[in-house]
Design a protein around this motif. Structure first.
Motif, PDB file in Angstrom:
ATOM      1  N   UNK B 269     -78.426  62.699 -60.834  1.00 49.48           N
ATOM      2  CA  UNK B 269     -77.823  63.985 -60.488  1.00 49.48           C
ATOM      3  C   UNK B 269     -76.672  63.815 -59.486  1.00 49.48           C
ATOM      4  N   UNK B 270     -77.016  63.236 -58.355  1.00 43.58           N
ATOM      5  CA  UNK B 270     -76.050  63.060 -57.284  1.00 43.58           C
ATOM      6  C   UNK B 270     -76.243  61.706 -56.651  1.00 43.58           C
ATOM      7  N   UNK B 271     -75.216  61.092 -56.091  1.00 40.70           N
ATOM      8  CA  UNK B 271     -73.830  61.524 -56.168  1.00 40.70           C
ATOM      9  C   UNK B 271     -73.253  61.264 -57.552  1.00 40.70           C
ATOM     10  N   UNK B 272     -72.086  61.768 -57.775  1.00 40.69           N
ATOM     11  CA  UNK B 272     -71.382  61.527 -59.024  1.00 40.69           C
ATOM     12  C   UNK B 272     -69.920  61.239 -58.700  1.00 40.69           C
ATOM     13  N   UNK B 273     -69.292  60.470 -59.593  1.00 39.91           N
ATOM     14  CA  UNK B 273     -67.853  60.289 -59.444  1.00 39.91           C
ATOM     15  C   UNK B 273     -67.146  61.614 -59.701  1.00 39.91           C
ATOM     16  N   UNK B 274     -65.945  61.740 -59.217  1.00 37.81           N
ATOM     17  CA  UNK B 274     -65.193  62.970 -59.459  1.00 37.81           C
ATOM     18  C   UNK B 274     -63.720  62.628 -59.614  1.00 37.81           C
ATOM     19  N   UNK B 275     -63.205  62.887 -60.801  1.00 37.62           N
ATOM     20  CA  UNK B 275     -61.802  62.605 -61.092  1.00 37.62           C
ATOM     21  C   UNK B 275     -61.096  63.933 -61.319  1.00 37.62           C
ATOM     22  N   UNK B 276     -60.063  64.183 -60.565  1.00 34.00           N
ATOM     23  CA  UNK B 276     -59.272  65.396 -60.714  1.00 34.00           C
ATOM     24  C   UNK B 276     -57.817  64.989 -60.901  1.00 34.00           C
ATOM     25  N   UNK B 277     -57.215  65.464 -61.971  1.00 34.97           N
ATOM     26  CA  UNK B 277     -55.828  65.044 -62.222  1.00 34.97           C
ATOM     27  C   UNK B 277     -55.144  66.021 -63.155  1.00 34.97           C
ATOM     28  N   UNK B 278     -53.827  66.074 -63.025  1.00 37.24           N
ATOM     29  CA  UNK B 278     -52.975  66.860 -63.902  1.00 37.24           C
ATOM     30  C   UNK B 278     -52.177  65.927 -64.799  1.00 37.24           C
ATOM     31  N   UNK B 279     -51.952  66.364 -66.025  1.00 32.64           N
ATOM     32  CA  UNK B 279     -51.014  65.696 -66.923  1.00 32.64           C
ATOM     33  C   UNK B 279     -49.970  66.755 -67.265  1.00 32.64           C
ATOM     34  N   UNK B 280     -48.705  66.404 -67.101  1.00 31.07           N
ATOM     35  CA  UNK B 280     -47.684  67.439 -67.125  1.00 31.07           C
ATOM     36  C   UNK B 280     -46.409  66.948 -67.816  1.00 31.07           C
ATOM     37  N   UNK B 281     -45.639  67.881 -68.286  1.00 33.70           N
ATOM     38  CA  UNK B 281     -44.306  67.526 -68.763  1.00 33.70           C
ATOM     39  C   UNK B 281     -43.404  67.328 -67.546  1.00 33.70           C
ATOM     40  N   UNK B 282     -42.431  66.426 -67.677  1.00 32.37           N
ATOM     41  CA  UNK B 282     -41.576  66.153 -66.515  1.00 32.37           C
ATOM     42  C   UNK B 282     -40.379  67.104 -66.441  1.00 32.37           C
ATOM     43  N   UNK B 283     -40.294  68.046 -67.371  1.00 37.11           N
ATOM     44  CA  UNK B 283     -39.142  68.945 -67.373  1.00 37.11           C
ATOM     45  C   UNK B 283     -39.556  70.423 -67.253  1.00 37.11           C
ATOM     46  N   UNK B 284     -40.738  70.645 -66.687  1.00 35.58           N
ATOM     47  CA  UNK B 284     -41.161  72.035 -66.484  1.00 35.58           C
ATOM     48  C   UNK B 284     -41.331  72.292 -64.987  1.00 35.58           C
ATOM     49  N   UNK B 285     -41.196  73.548 -64.623  1.00 35.95           N
ATOM     50  CA  UNK B 285     -41.387  73.892 -63.218  1.00 35.95           C
ATOM     51  C   UNK B 285     -42.867  73.795 -62.882  1.00 35.95           C
ATOM     52  N   UNK B 286     -43.172  73.611 -61.593  1.00 37.93           N
ATOM     53  CA  UNK B 286     -44.558  73.343 -61.202  1.00 37.93           C
ATOM     54  C   UNK B 286     -45.409  74.609 -61.247  1.00 37.93           C
ATOM     55  N   UNK B 287     -44.860  75.720 -60.799  1.00 40.18           N
ATOM     56  CA  UNK B 287     -45.587  76.989 -60.822  1.00 40.18           C
ATOM     57  C   UNK B 287     -46.965  76.896 -60.188  1.00 40.18           C
ATOM     58  N   UNK B 288     -47.011  76.339 -58.981  1.00 42.50           N
ATOM     59  CA  UNK B 288     -48.317  76.142 -58.362  1.00 42.50           C
ATOM     60  C   UNK B 288     -49.028  77.460 -58.063  1.00 42.50           C
ATOM     61  N   UNK B 289     -48.275  78.502 -57.864  1.00 40.32           N
ATOM     62  CA  UNK B 289     -48.906  79.778 -57.528  1.00 40.32           C
ATOM     63  C   UNK B 289     -49.906  80.237 -58.562  1.00 40.32           C
ATOM     64  N   UNK B 290     -49.624  79.961 -59.807  1.00 46.27           N
ATOM     65  CA  UNK B 290     -50.521  80.427 -60.865  1.00 46.27           C
ATOM     66  C   UNK B 290     -51.881  79.748 -60.803  1.00 46.27           C
TER      67      UNK B 290
END
Lengths: 298, 298, 298, 298
Positions: B269-290
């Motif tokens: 159950x615990x602990x567990x690994x945790x991977x958090x990542x984004x994959x994105x186009x390099x020609x788009x705005x980030x729009x972090x607010x959304x």
């Protein structure tokens, strides 16, 4: 007059086992949660702390993993019986009986562009298949079951004709949503059963009955489901249900001039109705002991 | 120097709506959980308790039910957009923006002896389909997603080549179980999308990639899943993942003279690994607010 | 145009550590849940599966336990800083930064007939003390907090004066139950802090404000709580809250000729109001990066 | 041979009631969760869907709120008895018996700068006080209890002397952490009891015993706790416990040249030991029926 030890039971709960059958490249994954408990002549540890008779709960855990290796894993019923027979055995005279409870989580193969995958799986469904095996001396009882089978009918359910007693305010209805999370457990008369086939058939029967019956009360639906199971399965002695009535309330949109012809509903959390009942053959023994410890069913 | 109100947002969370489309005898059930939030010129209620600008959270709840009646319910993306457009509107000048988050639970028709039933349903799968729509003035952003898509590979996963640094004790492996619960969210570049088709395609791509890739790390698997989604869907700007590494440990049976050729595993159950990542186009705005407010993704 | 890796972070989540200070017979128990994550130059493992730079998540787990032994455990803030400094260090050039999140569960000594016990403890309260430390190069940010501090006022709360807009039906009230589960996080301006004293004072201030303020809206209560904290603690830059409005509805007993002078209430589960807001100094930098990943606060 | 209805029970579960005693400005808040169930002559609704005898579960819910208004709320034991007597009454000949289960959540007054507040409260503790009242005809049984009382001893616990049987690998220890979450239920011999005083005394006795006893097994600790309760309370017939052994494993730091003198522990989730046992007087009737439906105790 004195103070004495009453009924007791001990063991290891929630041993998480994933068994991978790799005998062919098309792997089979079995994902279970095993609770092993023993009872018998264990008063000493309660009274004095002497553990000379105590098969450690850690040993019970190890046994789960070892038996999964030595004998593989087909069905939870078969495995629970094997566990119980391992411990209720002449080499452990202090063990009067064993209770083995197993939950199983289901997985489907991942559908890929090349078809169902050999060794990639995705969790299927919210429901859990269950078994409780009790072996008391030479007597074995198998109670198969499932929990969290969530079903809903968007019509075909009425509720009316109840008495107007003190504090009654409920309005009668001839068309409501009926939703419940089925927990059901059924006791087999023997142990010579094709467990997977039996489970699939019981589950299908319950779903079919839930869907087909025009419901006048959740009690009526429950009984019809149980009756159909017993009619189709002479090897099943009784079936017990715990079924919450998960209320869906029609939203009153009339303040804004809108009708609501049974389309927009609020799904409530609490409170909920709760129907608990057994459907049983009238010519079988009750065997209440086998139900001990099954939350919601004893 | 002073103390001031910072970023804020308010609304009604977890409005449980079940919509039944009864336009034909073959009902369609849509089961969702809506969280509606507004932001804008609401400082007065924080500073003085004056609620003159406050669209009550109760009103936001009512709006969910009313819009479900007036406009029906097709997809969570369309409904969230409709909610946001309702509130971010000239008649409510105090509303600078809206954030609408919806979870959807899936249901299958019950299979009966007479085929799939018209109005009886059974909950399907453990996963939840999600959307977060943000409308800020005239700018709309739709982030579709899913959570709790639990997947497992019984082989085809290695992990080695990591550095031996202080406190490293992990043993390298070239065959392990890889299991995770995929939470993924992807941001669309527009709102003219066939939402159901898009969702189904993204989900299928992710599952296919998870299954097909021989994994050298969960990070590699994650990236390949994201890359495949972006390659296939030019209308998707970026995809973000939060993936726990649900460890399965091979049980050591050697104390009892037993081998364990990757067959018997302990699911931790615990602990567990945790991977958090984004994959994105390099020609788009980030729009972090959304992405604000999406647990695990902001 | 291409597809690239975006923001990412990895580590080991929910490492359960119980530290016992046995330096005197009067033991001190510290019960925490540590999530360690790193970010930096880890693109290779995403792109190729090469783990040459990857400090294994298992190593991060081991480090929790090893540092608890080598340096003991006083406060979660101090320990999280120590963890972050261990990993963001010249010997690990690939590590650009670390994020260390810790939850702490509180225990009281058991009261016995002979007074508070030296080594027996009972879990206290439902709330959890939290910290998130981010170290990015040499820059450290400490965000202390707490979650699940459940509070209720049985009077002294009104809600009225909101506009009657489309779909409004809520009735105004000048006496209601106000209940919430406070989640609050506050960012310190430095790291030279008496963490335990600071935490106790902030918690006491929030509780005092919640109790003393005659509430006209939950927003007003929230702001007053935040303002009081910042006024009393010049070392705190900002405080953020996520506060559900846990609705209690007065039960209508008039069908049975009974009044209900605010005595009998139904405590609802869902939906609930949700107020999220920051209270901040106007002369501090925003430092939004430090809030990344804190569910409900980013 | 036929198929018949077996044991059954129905009602409304988890009716959430908050009662505010406003008889003085110093309010008293009582926060409970009531499950009301009836049994008796209700076969018709199961067999035919006729609800002519069915006291609607909605009516049972209304009764909770109405009785809280007409008679106030002092203790859960008193209220459950009042509910049971309301339904098991000559005016409802179809009702053979009632089962009323109540959970209570505790609140403390908020400590302010001006002392404990009159009408502001904070949730206290993780534990829940419970009662199950069964009234069968004129026979009433009251089972008081508590759940989730989490306790831990950092020393004063040993475990050794267990037999080395097949698959035993556990190492003996003379100093371990002992932790459990106490669930206990005790059956009173009558109903003329000062319920609050009795509860406080039983709880204090259990905590004192847990703390004071040098433990050789969790079984021994459990029995001593039960024995002390029965010795001190002649009005209690028996007490039953369900106690998980929440394992804390000493972390092996030797790979890095570190010792670990019982200071650094890993708190495991699953599996856990599970000890279930009753301690009873030898001269009282068993009354097993009253325990029916109490998960973990029947």
């Amino acid at each position: 007059m004195g103070i004495v030890l009453g009924t007791n039971r001990y063991g290891k709960a929630e041993v998480r086992l994933v068994h991978v059958d790799r005998s062919t490249p098309r792997h089979v994954v079995t994902d279970v949660n095993v609770t092993s408990q023993l009872f018998g002549d264990f008063a000493d540890t309660f009274h004095t702390g002497s553990n000379a008779a105590v098969i450690a709960t850690d040993t019970q855990k190890n046994t789960v993993y070892a038996l999964a290796r030595t004998g593989g894993f087909t069905t939870i019923e078969e495995f629970a019986l094997r566990m119980a027979r391992h411990f209720v055995d002449p080499r452990y005279p202090q063990v009067g009986g064993a209770r083995q409870e197993i939950e199983q989580y289901s997985w489907d193969r991942v559908d890929t562009a090349d078809g169902p995958h050999d060794h990639a799986f995705v969790r299927a469904g919210t429901e859990t298949r269950t078994v409780v095996v009790t072996r008391h001396g030479d007597t074995e009882t198998v109670i198969s079951g499932l929990t969290d089978l969530v079903v809903l009918k968007s019509t075909g359910s009425e509720f009316h004709g109840f008495p107007q007693v003190e504090y009654t305010s409920l309005v009668e209805t001839d068309d409501r949503i009926l939703a419940t999370s089925v927990s059901a457990r059924w006791r087999h008369l023997g142990t010579d059963v094709d467990w997977d086939a039996s489970f699939a058939a019981v589950r299908a029967t319950m779903l079919d009955r839930f869907a087909q019956i025009h419901s006048l009360s959740l009690q009526q639906t429950l009984y019809a489901m149980g009756e159909a199971v017993l009619e189709a399965h002479p090897g099943i002695a009784e079936i017990r249900f715990s079924m919450p009535n998960k209320h869906h309330f029609l939203v009153d949109l009339s303040p804004w001039g809108l009708d609501n012809p049974n389309e927009v509903w609020f799904a409530a959390d609490r409170p909920y109705g709760l129907i608990e009942a057994a459907v049983t053959r009238d010519d079988v023994s009750a065997d209440d002991g086998a139900w001990a410890g099954i939350a919601g069913f004893c």
